[in-house]
Design a protein around this motif. Structure first.
Motif, PDB file in Angstrom:
ATOM      1  N   MET A 237      31.763 -18.259  16.592  1.00 46.11           N
ATOM      2  CA  MET A 237      31.634 -16.959  15.949  1.00 46.11           C
ATOM      3  C   MET A 237      31.125 -15.937  16.965  1.00 46.11           C
ATOM      4  SD  MET A 237      29.402 -15.342  12.772  1.00 46.11           S
ATOM      5  CE  MET A 237      28.733 -16.874  12.341  1.00 46.11           C
ATOM      6  N   ILE A 238      31.832 -14.841  17.070  1.00 47.91           N
ATOM      7  CA  ILE A 238      31.428 -13.746  17.936  1.00 47.91           C
ATOM      8  C   ILE A 238      30.536 -12.790  17.148  1.00 47.91           C
ATOM      9  CG2 ILE A 238      32.243 -11.867  19.423  1.00 47.91           C
ATOM     10  CD1 ILE A 238      32.945 -14.854  20.303  1.00 47.91           C
ATOM     11  N   THR A 239      30.940 -12.469  15.926  1.00 50.14           N
ATOM     12  CA  THR A 239      30.131 -11.631  15.040  1.00 50.14           C
ATOM     13  C   THR A 239      30.548 -11.877  13.596  1.00 50.14           C
ATOM     14  OG1 THR A 239      29.393  -9.364  14.532  1.00 50.14           O
ATOM     15  CG2 THR A 239      31.693  -9.626  15.194  1.00 50.14           C
ATOM     16  N   ASP A 240      29.610 -11.630  12.686  1.00 54.48           N
ATOM     17  CA  ASP A 240      29.952 -11.664  11.262  1.00 54.48           C
ATOM     18  C   ASP A 240      29.751 -10.282  10.654  1.00 54.48           C
ATOM     19  OD1 ASP A 240      27.191 -11.453  11.153  1.00 54.48           O
ATOM     20  OD2 ASP A 240      26.927 -13.030   9.672  1.00 54.48           O
ATOM     21  N   ASN A 241      29.692  -9.261  11.521  1.00 62.39           N
ATOM     22  CA  ASN A 241      29.351  -7.921  11.082  1.00 62.39           C
ATOM     23  C   ASN A 241      30.310  -6.878  11.654  1.00 62.39           C
ATOM     24  OD1 ASN A 241      27.973  -5.846   9.915  1.00 62.39           O
ATOM     25  ND2 ASN A 241      26.133  -6.057  11.151  1.00 62.39           N
ATOM     26  N   GLU A 242      31.583  -7.227  11.765  1.00 68.64           N
ATOM     27  CA  GLU A 242      32.594  -6.318  12.306  1.00 68.64           C
ATOM     28  C   GLU A 242      33.136  -5.445  11.174  1.00 68.64           C
ATOM     29  OE1 GLU A 242      35.037  -4.991  15.561  1.00 68.64           O
ATOM     30  OE2 GLU A 242      33.360  -6.379  15.540  1.00 68.64           O
ATOM     31  N   ASP A 243      33.291  -4.166  11.425  1.00 69.65           N
ATOM     32  CA  ASP A 243      33.872  -3.282  10.420  1.00 69.65           C
ATOM     33  C   ASP A 243      35.308  -3.709  10.122  1.00 69.65           C
ATOM     34  OD1 ASP A 243      31.592  -1.713  10.159  1.00 69.65           O
ATOM     35  OD2 ASP A 243      32.223  -0.328  11.739  1.00 69.65           O
ATOM     36  N   ILE A 244      35.689  -3.605   8.873  1.00 68.46           N
ATOM     37  CA  ILE A 244      37.023  -4.010   8.446  1.00 68.46           C
ATOM     38  C   ILE A 244      38.101  -3.240   9.211  1.00 68.46           C
ATOM     39  CG2 ILE A 244      38.647  -3.975   6.493  1.00 68.46           C
ATOM     40  CD1 ILE A 244      36.634  -6.264   6.297  1.00 68.46           C
ATOM     41  N   ASP A 245      37.853  -1.958   9.482  1.00 68.39           N
ATOM     42  CA  ASP A 245      38.859  -1.128  10.144  1.00 68.39           C
ATOM     43  C   ASP A 245      38.959  -1.367  11.648  1.00 68.39           C
ATOM     44  OD1 ASP A 245      39.407   0.020   7.696  1.00 68.39           O
ATOM     45  OD2 ASP A 245      38.017   1.686   7.993  1.00 68.39           O
ATOM     46  N   ALA A 246      37.990  -2.064  12.230  1.00 66.48           N
ATOM     47  CA  ALA A 246      37.999  -2.285  13.677  1.00 66.48           C
ATOM     48  C   ALA A 246      39.114  -3.260  14.056  1.00 66.48           C
ATOM     49  CB  ALA A 246      36.657  -2.834  14.138  1.00 66.48           C
ATOM     50  N   ILE A 247      39.765  -2.970  15.152  1.00 71.24           N
ATOM     51  CA  ILE A 247      40.825  -3.842  15.643  1.00 71.24           C
ATOM     52  C   ILE A 247      40.186  -4.943  16.481  1.00 71.24           C
ATOM     53  CG2 ILE A 247      42.848  -3.970  17.142  1.00 71.24           C
ATOM     54  CD1 ILE A 247      43.467  -1.076  16.301  1.00 71.24           C
ATOM     55  N   THR A 248      40.531  -6.160  16.153  1.00 73.20           N
ATOM     56  CA  THR A 248      39.958  -7.307  16.859  1.00 73.20           C
ATOM     57  C   THR A 248      40.941  -7.806  17.901  1.00 73.20           C
ATOM     58  OG1 THR A 248      38.729  -7.940  14.893  1.00 73.20           O
ATOM     59  CG2 THR A 248      39.035  -9.622  16.568  1.00 73.20           C
ATOM     60  N   THR A 249      40.512  -7.755  19.150  1.00 74.92           N
ATOM     61  CA  THR A 249      41.303  -8.305  20.244  1.00 74.92           C
ATOM     62  C   THR A 249      40.354  -8.982  21.210  1.00 74.92           C
ATOM     63  OG1 THR A 249      41.140  -6.275  21.531  1.00 74.92           O
ATOM     64  CG2 THR A 249      43.074  -6.493  20.107  1.00 74.92           C
ATOM     65  N   GLY A 250      40.907  -9.705  22.114  1.00 75.99           N
ATOM     66  CA  GLY A 250      40.080 -10.298  23.154  1.00 75.99           C
ATOM     67  C   GLY A 250      40.031 -11.802  23.068  1.00 75.99           C
ATOM     68  N   PHE A 251      39.132 -12.323  23.900  1.00 78.16           N
ATOM     69  CA  PHE A 251      39.021 -13.762  24.050  1.00 78.16           C
ATOM     70  C   PHE A 251      37.560 -14.181  24.025  1.00 78.16           C
ATOM     71  CE2 PHE A 251      42.946 -12.281  25.827  1.00 78.16           C
ATOM     72  CZ  PHE A 251      43.868 -13.186  25.314  1.00 78.16           C
ATOM     73  N   CYS A 252      37.334 -15.425  23.658  1.00 73.51           N
ATOM     74  CA  CYS A 252      35.992 -15.967  23.511  1.00 73.51           C
ATOM     75  C   CYS A 252      35.314 -16.104  24.880  1.00 73.51           C
ATOM     76  CB  CYS A 252      36.070 -17.330  22.835  1.00 73.51           C
ATOM     77  SG  CYS A 252      34.473 -18.127  22.588  1.00 73.51           S
ATOM     78  N   PRO A 253      34.068 -15.621  24.992  1.00 74.57           N
ATOM     79  CA  PRO A 253      33.353 -15.787  26.255  1.00 74.57           C
ATOM     80  C   PRO A 253      32.890 -17.228  26.501  1.00 74.57           C
ATOM     81  CG  PRO A 253      31.969 -14.657  24.651  1.00 74.57           C
ATOM     82  CD  PRO A 253      33.333 -14.805  24.037  1.00 74.57           C
ATOM     83  N   LYS A 254      32.905 -18.067  25.453  1.00 68.14           N
ATOM     84  CA  LYS A 254      32.475 -19.469  25.609  1.00 68.14           C
ATOM     85  C   LYS A 254      33.611 -20.389  26.039  1.00 68.14           C
ATOM     86  CE  LYS A 254      28.736 -19.262  22.254  1.00 68.14           C
ATOM     87  NZ  LYS A 254      28.226 -19.763  20.985  1.00 68.14           N
ATOM     88  N   CYS A 255      34.827 -20.145  25.511  1.00 70.48           N
ATOM     89  CA  CYS A 255      35.920 -21.084  25.783  1.00 70.48           C
ATOM     90  C   CYS A 255      37.228 -20.426  26.210  1.00 70.48           C
ATOM     91  CB  CYS A 255      36.161 -21.971  24.563  1.00 70.48           C
ATOM     92  SG  CYS A 255      36.848 -21.074  23.151  1.00 70.48           S
TER      93      CYS A 255
END
Length: 161
Positions: free
Chosen positions: A15-33
């Motif tokens: 889990m990166i966050t459980d508090n992301e705004d619904i309208d925010a665009i999610t992109t990227g990659f996990c810093p752990k794996c």
């Protein structure tokens, strides 16, 4: 008024966050794996529900929402849950101490350890007996694969926490 945020989780279940705004665009990659980040169920495309905040109350010090194993909208396993089940089944097949029927029984018990079902108690007994018989290396590997996805009841019964 309450606001439900979305979770952002990598395909391996970090889990990166459980508090992301619904309208925010999610992109990227996990810093752990290094795996891709998602915030929606890959099957039904509904958001993975995260923290609920309230304009009326301020909550301090409460733990974040746990990473869910199954989508609350379509019931399908999230990628990290499916990967854990598949990995556990693959590991079971490496056992030289279990016969084919025992390997199958142990593998079939895995999904019932992940969610609380009427078959969970039976799955716990099968897992205890057959993972011990499979040998310490297999049992240890199964613990490491499953500890983050099994139900709380199973975690307490099998692993003591």
């Amino acid at each position: 008024m309450d606001t439900v945020h979305k979770m952002v989780i990598c395909l391996n279940g970090h889990m990166i966050t459980d508090n992301e705004d619904i309208d925010a665009i999610t992109t990227g990659f996990c810093p752990k794996c290094g795996e891709k980040l998602i915030s929606k169920c890959p099957i039904c495309k509904n958001y993975i529900p995260g923290e609920t905040t309230s304009d009326d109350f301020v909550f301090v010090g409460f733990p974040s929402e746990p990473v869910p194993n199954y989508c609350a909208h379509c019931g399908n396993a999230y990628p990290w849950t499916k990967r854990a089940i598949d990995s556990a089944k693959e590991l079971i097949n490496f056992s030289k101490k279990l016969n084919d029927k025992e390997k199958q029984q142990l593998a079939e018990s895995i999904p019932d350890l992940i969610s609380d079902t009427p078959r969970t108690k039976i799955a716990i007994v099968k897992f205890k007996l057959l993972s011990k018989k499979a040998g310490s290396t297999i049992a240890s590997g199964l613990h490491d694969i499953l500890v983050d996805v099994v139900s709380e009841t199973v975690k307490k019964t099998l692993f003591g926490y």
